[in-house]
Motif scaffolding. Structure first.
Motif, PDB file in Angstrom:
ATOM      1  N   GLY A  73      13.896  -8.593 -57.338  1.00 16.68           N
ATOM      2  CA  GLY A  73      13.432  -7.471 -57.704  1.00 16.68           C
ATOM      3  C   GLY A  73      14.390  -6.288 -57.318  1.00 16.68           C
ATOM      4  O   GLY A  73      14.076  -5.386 -58.017  1.00 16.68           O
ATOM      5  N   GLN A  74      15.526  -6.652 -56.375  1.00 20.94           N
ATOM      6  CA  GLN A  74      16.321  -5.610 -56.200  1.00 20.94           C
ATOM      7  C   GLN A  74      17.112  -5.347 -57.637  1.00 20.94           C
ATOM      8  O   GLN A  74      17.869  -4.240 -57.596  1.00 20.94           O
ATOM      9  N   ASN A  75      17.133  -6.284 -58.538  1.00 25.13           N
ATOM     10  CA  ASN A  75      17.963  -6.140 -59.470  1.00 25.13           C
ATOM     11  C   ASN A  75      17.307  -5.335 -60.818  1.00 25.13           C
ATOM     12  O   ASN A  75      17.888  -5.437 -61.915  1.00 25.13           O
ATOM     13  N   VAL A  76      15.971  -5.075 -60.526  1.00 26.24           N
ATOM     14  CA  VAL A  76      15.306  -4.163 -61.702  1.00 26.24           C
ATOM     15  C   VAL A  76      15.535  -2.886 -61.426  1.00 26.24           C
ATOM     16  O   VAL A  76      15.147  -2.386 -60.538  1.00 26.24           O
ATOM     17  N   ALA A  77      15.711  -2.205 -62.705  1.00 25.87           N
ATOM     18  CA  ALA A  77      15.806  -0.623 -62.620  1.00 25.87           C
ATOM     19  C   ALA A  77      14.477  -0.005 -62.747  1.00 25.87           C
ATOM     20  O   ALA A  77      13.705  -0.720 -63.294  1.00 25.87           O
ATOM     21  N   VAL A  78      14.169   0.817 -61.903  1.00 25.00           N
ATOM     22  CA  VAL A  78      12.963   1.309 -61.890  1.00 25.00           C
ATOM     23  C   VAL A  78      12.920   2.950 -61.942  1.00 25.00           C
ATOM     24  O   VAL A  78      13.679   3.625 -61.256  1.00 25.00           O
ATOM     25  N   LEU A  79      11.980   3.294 -63.047  1.00 20.48           N
ATOM     26  CA  LEU A  79      11.721   4.713 -63.416  1.00 20.48           C
ATOM     27  C   LEU A  79      10.512   5.124 -63.058  1.00 20.48           C
ATOM     28  O   LEU A  79       9.594   4.738 -63.696  1.00 20.48           O
ATOM     29  N   MET A  80      10.424   6.060 -62.288  1.00 22.74           N
ATOM     30  CA  MET A  80       8.871   6.695 -62.084  1.00 22.74           C
ATOM     31  C   MET A  80       8.859   7.644 -63.218  1.00 22.74           C
ATOM     32  O   MET A  80       9.412   8.729 -62.957  1.00 22.74           O
ATOM     33  N   LEU A  81       7.614   7.726 -63.884  1.00 23.59           N
ATOM     34  CA  LEU A  81       7.237   8.858 -64.584  1.00 23.59           C
ATOM     35  C   LEU A  81       5.926   9.212 -64.336  1.00 23.59           C
ATOM     36  O   LEU A  81       4.921   8.515 -64.460  1.00 23.59           O
ATOM     37  N   SER A  82       6.006  10.600 -63.959  1.00 20.20           N
ATOM     38  CA  SER A  82       4.685  11.088 -63.130  1.00 20.20           C
ATOM     39  C   SER A  82       4.496  12.440 -63.416  1.00 20.20           C
ATOM     40  O   SER A  82       5.342  13.323 -63.511  1.00 20.20           O
ATOM     41  N   ALA A  83       3.177  12.678 -63.447  1.00 17.61           N
ATOM     42  CA  ALA A  83       2.811  14.285 -63.459  1.00 17.61           C
ATOM     43  C   ALA A  83       3.235  14.914 -62.169  1.00 17.61           C
ATOM     44  O   ALA A  83       3.141  16.213 -61.738  1.00 17.61           O
ATOM     45  N   GLY A  97      11.692   3.043 -53.412  1.00 18.77           N
ATOM     46  CA  GLY A  97      12.717   2.166 -54.076  1.00 18.77           C
ATOM     47  C   GLY A  97      13.020   2.493 -55.567  1.00 18.77           C
ATOM     48  O   GLY A  97      13.822   1.915 -56.191  1.00 18.77           O
ATOM     49  N   VAL A  98      12.408   3.481 -56.107  1.00 19.62           N
ATOM     50  CA  VAL A  98      12.710   3.966 -57.481  1.00 19.62           C
ATOM     51  C   VAL A  98      14.228   4.336 -57.614  1.00 19.62           C
ATOM     52  O   VAL A  98      15.125   4.695 -56.739  1.00 19.62           O
ATOM     53  N   ASP A  99      14.783   4.035 -58.916  1.00 18.14           N
ATOM     54  CA  ASP A  99      16.361   4.422 -59.184  1.00 18.14           C
ATOM     55  C   ASP A  99      16.326   5.818 -59.982  1.00 18.14           C
ATOM     56  O   ASP A  99      17.205   6.478 -59.778  1.00 18.14           O
ATOM     57  N   ASP A 100      15.275   6.373 -60.489  1.00 12.61           N
ATOM     58  CA  ASP A 100      15.050   7.435 -61.266  1.00 12.61           C
ATOM     59  C   ASP A 100      13.884   8.040 -61.273  1.00 12.61           C
ATOM     60  O   ASP A 100      12.835   7.091 -61.131  1.00 12.61           O
ATOM     61  N   TYR A 101      13.601   9.312 -61.543  1.00  9.35           N
ATOM     62  CA  TYR A 101      12.415  10.024 -61.543  1.00  9.35           C
ATOM     63  C   TYR A 101      12.206  10.936 -62.671  1.00  9.35           C
ATOM     64  O   TYR A 101      13.199  11.799 -62.804  1.00  9.35           O
ATOM     65  N   MET A 102      11.262  11.021 -63.460  1.00 10.75           N
ATOM     66  CA  MET A 102      10.966  11.878 -64.797  1.00 10.75           C
ATOM     67  C   MET A 102       9.561  12.294 -64.292  1.00 10.75           C
ATOM     68  O   MET A 102       8.506  11.674 -64.135  1.00 10.75           O
ATOM     69  N   THR A 103       9.390  13.800 -64.950  1.00 11.67           N
ATOM     70  CA  THR A 103       8.157  14.453 -64.638  1.00 11.67           C
ATOM     71  C   THR A 103       7.472  14.559 -66.211  1.00 11.67           C
ATOM     72  O   THR A 103       8.044  14.625 -67.260  1.00 11.67           O
ATOM     73  N   LYS A 104       6.049  14.124 -66.087  1.00  9.37           N
ATOM     74  CA  LYS A 104       5.462  14.415 -67.305  1.00  9.37           C
ATOM     75  C   LYS A 104       5.049  15.950 -67.482  1.00  9.37           C
ATOM     76  O   LYS A 104       5.036  16.637 -66.281  1.00  9.37           O
ATOM     77  N   PRO A 105       4.948  16.548 -68.590  1.00  5.87           N
ATOM     78  CA  PRO A 105       5.261  15.926 -70.046  1.00  5.87           C
ATOM     79  C   PRO A 105       6.766  15.554 -70.171  1.00  5.87           C
ATOM     80  O   PRO A 105       7.489  16.250 -69.378  1.00  5.87           O
ATOM     81  N   PHE A 106       6.984  14.698 -71.008  1.00  6.98           N
ATOM     82  CA  PHE A 106       8.603  14.383 -71.239  1.00  6.98           C
ATOM     83  C   PHE A 106       8.927  14.078 -72.508  1.00  6.98           C
ATOM     84  O   PHE A 106       8.011  14.055 -73.537  1.00  6.98           O
ATOM     85  N   SER A 107      10.182  14.031 -72.725  1.00  3.31           N
ATOM     86  CA  SER A 107      10.444  14.022 -74.239  1.00  3.31           C
ATOM     87  C   SER A 107      10.934  12.339 -74.214  1.00  3.31           C
ATOM     88  O   SER A 107      11.598  11.751 -73.429  1.00  3.31           O
ATOM     89  N   PRO A 108      10.279  11.827 -75.459  1.00  5.69           N
ATOM     90  CA  PRO A 108      10.404  10.492 -75.808  1.00  5.69           C
ATOM     91  C   PRO A 108      11.859  10.245 -75.632  1.00  5.69           C
ATOM     92  O   PRO A 108      12.263   9.216 -75.194  1.00  5.69           O
TER      93      PRO A 108
END
Length: 127
Positions: A73-83, A97-108
């Motif tokens: 599980g440590q080898n899986v990249a995790v992106l949190m996509l949240s409002a 443990g997330v690797d990156d964070y993006m907020t909604k709304p988002f650009s595809p």
């Protein structure tokens, strides 16, 4: 091509994410809540997980914590996509443990780029 698990309870957002990532050449699997995500993760670990924060059952941060405890599980990249966009929310996600964070709304397009960046980063740590 990477394997991506998207964990999102909103069908419209699932569609947008899936379309953008398939267009970028990735294999996409969907889960509608945290428990379904854990089942999918137990079946086969993806290269990337995109997690919503607020879902029925388990929250995104809790899914991430459990993923990190799984073998590999440590080898899986995790992106949190949240409002959720408050600094405390972002901090909690990284502490989970997330690797990156993006907020909604988002650009595809931006989402697809972030996934590529995460894949490159993870590949660089395994050299």
């Amino acid at each position: 091509m990477a394997r991506v698990l998207t964990v999102e309870d909103d069908a419209d957002i699932q569609f947008v994410i899936s379309f953008a990532l398939k267009k970028a050449g990735h294999e996409v699997k969907m889960a509608g809540d945290g428990l379904a995500a854990l089942e999918a993760l137990a079946e086969k670990l993806p290269d990337v997980v995109i997690l919503d924060w607020m879902m029925p059952g388990l929250s995104g941060p809790e899914v991430c914590r459990r993923l990190r405890e799984m073998p590999g599980g440590q080898n899986v990249a995790v992106l949190m996509l949240s409002a959720k966009s408050e600094q405390d929310d972002v901090t909690q996600a990284f502490e989970a443990g997330v690797d990156d964070y993006m907020t909604k709304p988002f650009s595809p397009k931006d989402l697809a780029t972030r996934v590529q960046d995460l894949l490159a980063r993870v590949a660089g740590t395994h050299l």
